[in-house]
Design a protein around this motif. Structure first.
Motif, short mmCIF file in Angstrom:
data_model
loop_
_atom_site.label_atom_id
_atom_site.label_comp_id
_atom_site.label_asym_id
_atom_site.label_seq_id
_atom_site.Cartn_x
_atom_site.Cartn_y
_atom_site.Cartn_z
N LEU A 5 2.30 1.12 -0.22
CA LEU A 5 3.24 0.58 -1.21
C LEU A 5 3.58 -0.86 -0.82
CD1 LEU A 5 5.50 0.47 -3.35
CD2 LEU A 5 6.93 1.81 -1.77
N GLU A 6 3.28 -1.79 -1.71
CA GLU A 6 3.69 -3.19 -1.51
C GLU A 6 4.91 -3.43 -2.38
OE1 GLU A 6 2.14 -7.77 -2.02
OE2 GLU A 6 0.75 -6.24 -1.31
N ARG A 7 6.07 -3.46 -1.76
CA ARG A 7 7.31 -3.56 -2.50
C ARG A 7 7.45 -4.91 -3.21
NH1 ARG A 7 10.63 0.46 -2.35
NH2 ARG A 7 10.48 2.04 -0.71
N THR A 8 7.99 -4.84 -4.41
CA THR A 8 8.24 -6.05 -5.19
C THR A 8 9.54 -6.67 -4.72
OG1 THR A 8 7.12 -5.06 -7.10
CG2 THR A 8 8.54 -6.97 -7.52
N ARG A 9 9.49 -7.91 -4.31
CA ARG A 9 10.69 -8.58 -3.80
C ARG A 9 11.76 -8.67 -4.90
NH1 ARG A 9 9.65 -14.10 -0.75
NH2 ARG A 9 8.46 -12.58 0.49
N GLY A 10 12.99 -8.32 -4.55
CA GLY A 10 14.10 -8.40 -5.49
C GLY A 10 14.13 -7.28 -6.51
N TYR A 11 13.33 -6.24 -6.27
CA TYR A 11 13.25 -5.14 -7.22
C TYR A 11 13.34 -3.81 -6.48
CZ TYR A 11 11.43 -1.98 -10.82
OH TYR A 11 11.28 -0.95 -11.72
N GLY A 12 14.16 -2.91 -6.97
CA GLY A 12 14.19 -1.56 -6.41
C GLY A 12 14.97 -1.43 -5.13
N LYS A 13 14.42 -0.72 -4.17
CA LYS A 13 15.10 -0.36 -2.93
C LYS A 13 15.70 -1.59 -2.24
CE LYS A 13 14.21 1.61 1.64
NZ LYS A 13 13.17 2.14 2.54
N GLY A 14 16.99 -1.47 -1.88
CA GLY A 14 17.65 -2.53 -1.13
C GLY A 14 18.32 -3.58 -1.99
N THR A 15 18.14 -3.54 -3.31
CA THR A 15 18.78 -4.53 -4.17
C THR A 15 20.15 -4.05 -4.62
OG1 THR A 15 17.84 -3.63 -6.22
CG2 THR A 15 16.52 -5.26 -5.02
N ASN B 262 5.83 -2.43 -14.87
CA ASN B 262 4.42 -2.82 -14.67
C ASN B 262 4.22 -3.64 -13.39
OD1 ASN B 262 1.68 -2.81 -15.44
ND2 ASN B 262 1.87 -4.75 -16.53
N ARG B 263 4.89 -3.23 -12.30
CA ARG B 263 4.81 -3.98 -11.04
C ARG B 263 3.53 -3.69 -10.25
NH1 ARG B 263 8.66 -8.07 -11.11
NH2 ARG B 263 10.51 -7.29 -12.19
N GLN B 264 2.90 -2.55 -10.53
CA GLN B 264 1.62 -2.19 -9.87
C GLN B 264 1.73 -2.33 -8.34
OE1 GLN B 264 -1.59 -4.41 -12.05
NE2 GLN B 264 0.12 -4.98 -13.38
N PRO B 265 2.59 -1.54 -7.70
CA PRO B 265 2.87 -1.75 -6.27
C PRO B 265 1.87 -1.13 -5.31
CG PRO B 265 4.21 0.05 -7.08
CD PRO B 265 3.43 -0.46 -8.27
N TRP B 266 0.86 -0.45 -5.80
CA TRP B 266 -0.08 0.25 -4.91
C TRP B 266 -1.13 -0.69 -4.34
CZ3 TRP B 266 1.28 2.27 -9.76
CH2 TRP B 266 0.61 1.67 -10.84
N ARG B 267 -1.49 -0.41 -3.10
CA ARG B 267 -2.60 -1.09 -2.44
C ARG B 267 -3.39 -0.01 -1.69
NH1 ARG B 267 -0.42 -3.92 -5.43
NH2 ARG B 267 0.39 -6.04 -5.14
N GLU C 106 -7.43 -7.61 -5.87
CA GLU C 106 -6.07 -7.81 -5.36
C GLU C 106 -5.41 -6.51 -4.93
OE1 GLU C 106 -3.50 -9.98 -7.92
OE2 GLU C 106 -4.85 -11.70 -8.10
N LEU C 107 -6.01 -5.40 -5.32
CA LEU C 107 -5.40 -4.09 -5.07
C LEU C 107 -6.13 -3.26 -4.02
CD1 LEU C 107 -4.69 -3.05 -8.77
CD2 LEU C 107 -3.09 -4.08 -7.15
N PHE C 108 -7.43 -3.47 -3.87
CA PHE C 108 -8.24 -2.60 -3.04
C PHE C 108 -8.98 -3.40 -1.97
CE2 PHE C 108 -8.27 -0.91 -7.48
CZ PHE C 108 -7.26 0.02 -7.26
N PHE C 109 -9.05 -2.79 -0.75
CA PHE C 109 -9.54 -3.54 0.41
C PHE C 109 -10.49 -2.68 1.24
CE2 PHE C 109 -5.40 -4.95 -0.95
CZ PHE C 109 -5.55 -6.32 -1.04
N ASP C 110 -11.32 -3.36 2.02
CA ASP C 110 -12.31 -2.69 2.85
C ASP C 110 -11.98 -2.89 4.32
OD1 ASP C 110 -14.54 -1.20 3.41
OD2 ASP C 110 -15.98 -2.79 3.00
N ALA C 111 -11.52 -1.84 4.97
CA ALA C 111 -11.21 -1.82 6.41
C ALA C 111 -9.92 -2.54 6.78
CB ALA C 111 -12.37 -2.36 7.24
N THR C 112 -9.66 -3.72 6.22
CA THR C 112 -8.43 -4.46 6.50
C THR C 112 -7.93 -5.09 5.21
OG1 THR C 112 -9.38 -6.65 6.91
CG2 THR C 112 -9.42 -5.08 8.74
N PHE D 282 -1.38 -5.86 -19.07
CA PHE D 282 -1.92 -6.65 -17.96
C PHE D 282 -2.14 -5.78 -16.74
CE2 PHE D 282 -0.80 -8.73 -13.93
CZ PHE D 282 -1.85 -9.62 -13.83
N ARG D 283 -3.24 -5.97 -16.05
CA ARG D 283 -3.48 -5.31 -14.78
C ARG D 283 -4.01 -6.33 -13.78
NH1 ARG D 283 -0.94 -2.16 -17.14
NH2 ARG D 283 -1.02 0.11 -17.13
N ARG D 284 -3.57 -6.21 -12.54
CA ARG D 284 -4.05 -7.11 -11.50
C ARG D 284 -5.56 -6.93 -11.31
NH1 ARG D 284 0.12 -9.14 -8.31
NH2 ARG D 284 2.14 -8.14 -8.61
#
Length: 290
Positions: free
Chosen positions: A220-230, A203-208, A169-175, A163-165
């Protein structure tokens, strides 16, 4: 590092392999991969990594026991190990350099699997003589894939590995409020598609990525409840794998851009684009050559 095949094709072809044919690498494959590991050891943030190819031993099973589903590796001929000095951008550099090595292994017809966790006091750390000032946030299994195992791999299915987003949902123009479509990405469409298909922990795909007139800004869009700080990551002393994921995405983007004749360079110059929420962190910018 030189590739025989198109890196776009290699990245799309590569899949995580957990079951291998129990046979050693050929001498040519071993030497070619060792040569690749010795080349280009500096990442986009300036960190230098030591990468090494070692034969698999029974001791390695103990090093993989604490990795849960990631530890289900059977028949691997060896492992790609790495060590990098602690410092700014260390985990991103590690992800970048290790993924480039993995793509070269794919180029040689080998199967691979990223294994992220904590290896500081493992047998792997002893094999590469890991220093106090160095990190080993991940290793990679390598060998000749048992092709039928892909179809039977329950772990891949459970993780939704195919699965891929959606692109928008991953790429944006200016904002972050303006999604970028694949046709509007122009010459960089293939590079962004390769980012979209990059492997990531669980497979969290955290890049934007945000495009502006000055370049392509990676967040980096951090996944809530996953990784750093848990609590889990704190107790197990796991590496911040989502930062490693960002390095993987940067590797895919740079290799695809250069293959398409779009040179450029990485810079850390936060464009101060307002993130959509607090869990989004600026990482780096790809500045096209003018």
């Amino acid at each position: 590092m030189e590739f025989v095949s198109s890196v776009v094709d290699l990245a799309r072809k590569r899949r995580s392999c957990r079951k291998y044919l129990e046979r050693p690498l050929t001498e040519d494959a071993y030497r070619s991969l060792e040569t690749a590991l010795a080349a280009g050891r500096e990442g986009p943030f300036g960190g230098r990594a030591r990468l090494a190819l070692v034969a698999a031993t029974s001791e390695d099973r103990a090093a993989l026991k604490g990795l849960g589903t990631y530890g289900f590796i059977s028949g691997a001929a060896g492992f790609i190990l790495g060590a990098i000095e602690r410092g700014p951008g260390d985990l991103e550099d590690y992800g970048f350099l290790m993924e480039r090595a993995i793509l070269r292994a794919t180029d040689l017809g080998l199967g691979t699997c990223w294994l992220g966790g904590t290896f500081t006091k493992s047998g792997f750390a002893r094999k590469i003589v890991l220093a106090e000032s160095e990190l080993m946030p991940a290793v990679a299994a390598v060998g000749y894939a048992e092709e039928e195992s892909y179809a039977r791999d329950r772990i891949r299915r459970m993780a939704g590995a195919n699965f891929r987003r959606p692109f928008e949902e991953l790429f944006f123009d200016a904002t972050f409020g303006a999604s970028l479509s694949l046709p509007d990405a122009g010459a960089y469409a293939a590079a962004l598609e390769l980012v979209r298909w990059a492997p990531s922990a669980s497979n969290r795909q955290p890049w934007r990525v945000v495009r502006t007139s000055s370049g392509w800004h990676f967040y980096l869009e951090r996944t809530r409840g996953y990784g750093k700080g848990t609590m889990l990551f704190a107790v197990l002393q796991l590496a911040d794998l989502q930062r490693v994921d960002m390095g993987i995405a940067m590797c895919h983007f740079e290799l695809a851009a250069r293959e398409a004749g779009l040179p450029g360079a990485w810079a850390v110059e936060d464009p101060a684009i307002g993130p959509p929420h607090r869990g989004v962190e600026y990482t780096a910018t790809w500045r096209p050559a003018r």
